[in-house]
Structures are given as C-alpha cells and as structure tokens.
Design a protein around this motif. Structure first.
Motif, PDB file in Angstrom:
ATOM      1  N   ALA A   1      47.123  32.262  43.833  1.00 59.47           N
ATOM      2  CA  ALA A   1      46.270  32.983  44.230  1.00 59.47           C
ATOM      3  C   ALA A   1      46.445  33.226  45.722  1.00 59.47           C
ATOM      4  O   ALA A   1      45.683  34.267  46.048  1.00 59.47           O
ATOM      5  CB  ALA A   1      44.331  32.543  43.995  1.00 59.47           C
TER       6      ALA A   1
ATOM      7  N   SER B   1      39.788  39.039  48.409  1.00 58.70           N
ATOM      8  CA  SER B   1      38.353  38.383  47.999  1.00 58.70           C
ATOM      9  C   SER B   1      38.340  37.221  48.871  1.00 58.70           C
ATOM     10  O   SER B   1      39.244  36.629  49.494  1.00 58.70           O
ATOM     11  CB  SER B   1      38.423  38.190  46.716  1.00 58.70           C
TER      12      SER B   1
ATOM     13  N   LEU C   1      40.523  33.664  37.501  1.00 56.71           N
ATOM     14  CA  LEU C   1      40.247  33.811  36.315  1.00 56.71           C
ATOM     15  C   LEU C   1      41.197  32.545  35.001  1.00 56.71           C
ATOM     16  O   LEU C   1      40.970  31.652  34.263  1.00 56.71           O
ATOM     17  CB  LEU C   1      40.544  34.831  35.419  1.00 56.71           C
TER      18      LEU C   1
ATOM     19  N   ALA D   1      45.301  37.449  45.620  1.00 57.55           N
ATOM     20  CA  ALA D   1      45.230  37.800  44.478  1.00 57.55           C
ATOM     21  C   ALA D   1      44.580  36.584  43.551  1.00 57.55           C
ATOM     22  O   ALA D   1      44.842  36.050  42.867  1.00 57.55           O
ATOM     23  CB  ALA D   1      46.702  37.188  43.616  1.00 57.55           C
ATOM     24  N   PRO D   2      42.551  37.101  43.993  1.00 60.18           N
ATOM     25  CA  PRO D   2      42.024  36.859  43.519  1.00 60.18           C
ATOM     26  C   PRO D   2      42.120  36.224  42.097  1.00 60.18           C
ATOM     27  O   PRO D   2      41.188  35.789  41.366  1.00 60.18           O
ATOM     28  CB  PRO D   2      40.317  37.626  44.029  1.00 60.18           C
ATOM     29  N   TRP D   3      42.483  37.324  41.575  1.00 59.46           N
ATOM     30  CA  TRP D   3      42.436  37.999  39.752  1.00 59.46           C
ATOM     31  C   TRP D   3      43.075  36.192  39.019  1.00 59.46           C
ATOM     32  O   TRP D   3      43.050  36.285  38.400  1.00 59.46           O
ATOM     33  CB  TRP D   3      43.251  39.019  39.186  1.00 59.46           C
ATOM     34  N   LEU D   4      44.014  35.765  39.886  1.00 62.67           N
ATOM     35  CA  LEU D   4      44.599  34.812  39.169  1.00 62.67           C
ATOM     36  C   LEU D   4      43.854  33.100  39.394  1.00 62.67           C
ATOM     37  O   LEU D   4      43.758  32.663  38.434  1.00 62.67           O
ATOM     38  CB  LEU D   4      45.279  33.938  40.330  1.00 62.67           C
TER      39      LEU D   4
END
Length: 424
Positions: free
Chosen positions: A79, A2, A16, A11-14
């Motif tokens: 991330a 991303s 969050l 690791a864009p989910w990190l």
C-alpha cells in the motif's frame, strides 16, 4: 494519498485486502474430515510403538498468528506507507519548476542541496507532477518531464564559480514569461543580487513560489593587499550574525617545489559585523612562493583568493660604483632609483659577489664602468639563466672605454666615440 495516524499510503485501496484476513484464518484452520474407524485385530501388535516424527492434526495457534501477521505486513507494504506525509492540499498539482541559484555561495553545501532536490523530486513523483530544473548561472529553457527522469540527471548539476549576472537574470525572466503556468521551488544560496526581486515577481505571476535557503552564513575572502610590510586579508560574510572565528590558510610551494600550507592567520567576525580583517607578515622569499589564500573549511570559489604579481614584491639589487661616494645625497647615483623602486620592490644593497647568491629578480648597475673578472663571469651566467640587468650610464661610464671598440656582452649597445658633454 490517504493519511491514517500520521502514516500516509500511496495506494490505500490495497488496505481492503486486510478484510480478507479472517477468511484466511478459517482456511488455515480447516482440517480434513474425520476418518472412519474400523477395528483390526492386528493393530494390537502396534501398541507401544512410537514414530520418530509426529505430525499434528491441526496448525498451532501461534503459527497461524505469525502467518496472519506476515500477510498483513505484505499488504501494508504494497500500500506504500509514508511516515508523516504532507497533506494532499500541500502537494499541489500541475508543472513544478525547481530553480537553483547554482552560484559559488552554494558550493560548500551543494551535496545537501542536491539531497533536498532529490527529496522534492520524490514528492513530485508521488503527486504525479511534471518537473523542470533551471540554474540561474546557466539559464536554459527547462523541459518539464517526469521526476524520475530528472533524478538520474542530478549528478550533472554543479555550482558555478560566480553568482548570477544581470544578463543571466534577464535571460531567466524571459524564459519564465514564455512558459505556461507552473509552481516554483527556489533553492537559494543566500546571496542577494540586482534583479532578484524582478525575477521573484515573474515567478509569482506564474504560480506559487516556495523558497528554500540554507541557514549557513556564506563567507568569502577579498584579494590580498600588501601594505606597510604585511599582507592584509579581508573576509566578508553574507549577513550579520554572532561572533565567529575563521582561519585563513596561505598556500604555496616549499623550497622543494611541493604544494603546502606555508602560513595561517586567524580572523574573527565581531557580533553583528559582516567584515573581519587579519594580516600576515612573511619574509620576501616566502611571499614570492605564495599561490593562494583560502578559508579553512569552506569549499567555494569565493573562499579562495589567488595571488597576483601585486603581492609578489620583486627583489632588486642595487650596485654602486667603486670609489668615493657623492658628497650630497641628491647627487648619489642610486638616490632616484631607490625612490622610484622602494614602494613596489624589496631593495638589496651590496656588492655583486654578495647579491648574486640571493638570486634577485633584477640587478641595477648605477654608473659602473668596469667589472672584475670574478664579478663579470658569474653575472653573465646569471643573465644567461634568465636574470635581468639594468645599467645606468654616468660620468664613469662616459669616461671609460668600455664597449667602444669591442662589444661588451654586458652592455646593450656600443658607446659612441667622441665627447658626450654639451656646453655653452
């Protein structure tokens, strides 16, 4: 991957976890319940006393802010941020073949090329693509594996001192035909050669092809040629370009036997020209000690030319017999010898006592029958040290008694007894 404002995250989910920062703020600001107040008369005795160390009843706001920023930095670091990442569509998917020319033309910029290959391996690793590497100068069936596995083997790749031959290109094309579909990153050295278009067509039939070519113009040097008393040097570059100067260094041995640069010459490529010429005029003794020519600042096999025997003109000493010279030039005992040797050797004329200190490669005695002891002994020592003596028989040798009864060490055979003239 991303991308947010020019920065990508593997690791864009990190990210969050950043939403939990307000909760962390409340937790850090939380304080224990207020204490129950009880009056005790003895407390009056403590009035006016102060502790050396004091403890605040709540965390200062600036300390809370620093802690929040530290936690946010940890989350963003985990991330996997990437500055100016390639778009997801450009990363591609599936196997990736990295093709190297691996020729002499890429030797000067080999370290930069390997750094570019390492960057492409990093890019392929982020995209979780398998990678294979193939060099055209040594085509072997590539093994597609993880990018990290190839990164540890990059140091084993070195450029060859030649360019890909037609047989090697044919072998590489056959290997491509047997492989499943793949994309290609071709690191070209900037040289064109027969079979390159056919190889490109074979690669395009398997997938997308991206070519990376150095912006530098490759320079090479042709073998040196000795002509008209000077050494002619020819330099060539791969493509036309602006005016460019180059320095040619002549390497050899000094009188002490140490390797050093004996001479230099300047050559200039005219604007739009692909060839430059220069020349060196050196004494025969210095020419005999030359070993190679190279282009200063260029590190490749094509930028160095080794010296062969064609450049080393031998020194030949011509010794005439004592006595009157022939009246006619064509009857001179050395005339035809000089005509035969002049194009390929440096001729030395004089007496034996004069030429022996110069240590020539060959000594020629033209119809010299006898030698004085002061000449014969040094000549014998020179032969024992590796010198070559050539003797031509003529009327003087035929009329002498040299090497007829007793063998003469300076004659290859004994002369036959009796007359040597055939008349009629």
């Amino acid at each position: 991957m991303s991308v947010f404002g020019g920065i990508g995250f593997t690791a864009p989910w990190l990210l969050l976890a950043l939403l939990a920062l307000p909760i962390l703020w409340l937790i850090l600001r939380a304080v224990p319940p207020a204490p129950v107040r009880r009056r005790f008369p003895g407390v009056a005795l403590l009035l006016g006393l102060a502790d050396d160390d004091s403890t605040s009843d709540r965390t200062p706001w600036w300390l809370l802010l620093l802690r929040m920023l530290a936690v946010a930095a940890i989350i963003i670091g985990l991330a996997g941020p990437v500055l100016n990442p390639q778009a997801e569509a450009e990363e591609g998917s599936g196997p990736l073949l990295i093709l190297l020319d691996g020729s002499w033309a890429g030797a000067s910029g080999w370290d930069r090329q390997m750094a570019a290959v390492d960057a492409q391996l990093t890019r392929a690793g982020r995209a979780e693509r398998t990678v294979g590497i193939l060099s055209l100068t040594d085509p072997q069936v590539p093994t597609f594996q993880s990018a990290d596995a190839w990164r540890s083997r990059l140091a084993g790749f070195t450029p060859a001192p030649w360019q890909p031959a037609p047989a090697e290109l044919t072998r590489a094309t056959e290997i491509m035909a047997a492989l499943p579909a793949f994309d290609t990153l071709w690191f070209s050295d900037g040289l064109d050669y027969p079979g390159r278009d056919e190889l490109l067509a074979a690669l395009q039939s398997k997938g997308a092809v991206e070519v990376h070519q150095s912006a530098g113009n490759v320079i090479g040097i042709a073998p040196a040629v000795y002509q008209d008393g000077a050494i002619d040097l020819t330099l060539r570059r791969a493509a036309p370009g602006p005016e460019r100067a180059a320095v040619v260094q002549a390497h050899g041995r000094d009188p002490a036997g140490n390797a050093r640069v004996l001479a230099t010459a300047n050559a200039t490529f005219e604007a739009g020209a692909t060839e430059a010429r220069t020349s060196l005029s050196l004494p025969a003794e210095m020419r005999a000690r030359l070993t190679s020519f190279d282009i200063a600042g260029q590190r490749s096999a094509g930028a160095r030319s080794l010296v062969d025997d064609g450049l080393r003109r031998r020194e030949v000493a011509l010794i005439r017999g004592r006595g009157a010279q022939e009246g006619l030039q064509l009857l001179s005992p050395l005339h035809y010898i000089e005509q035969a040797l002049a194009p390929s050797a440096d001729l030395i004329d004089g007496t034996l006592t004069e030429v022996l200190p110069a240590n020539p490669d060959v000594i020629v005695l033209a119809d010299v029958a006898t030698l004085a002891p002061a000449e014969a002994e040094p000549l014998q020592e020179w032969i024992d040290a590796g010198g070559m003596l050539i003797r031509f028989a003529g009327p003087r040798v035929a009329a002498s008694d040299v090497s007829r009864i007793d063998e003469d060490p300076l004659m290859p055979v004994r002369l036959r007894a009796g007359g040597r003239s055939v008349g009629g």
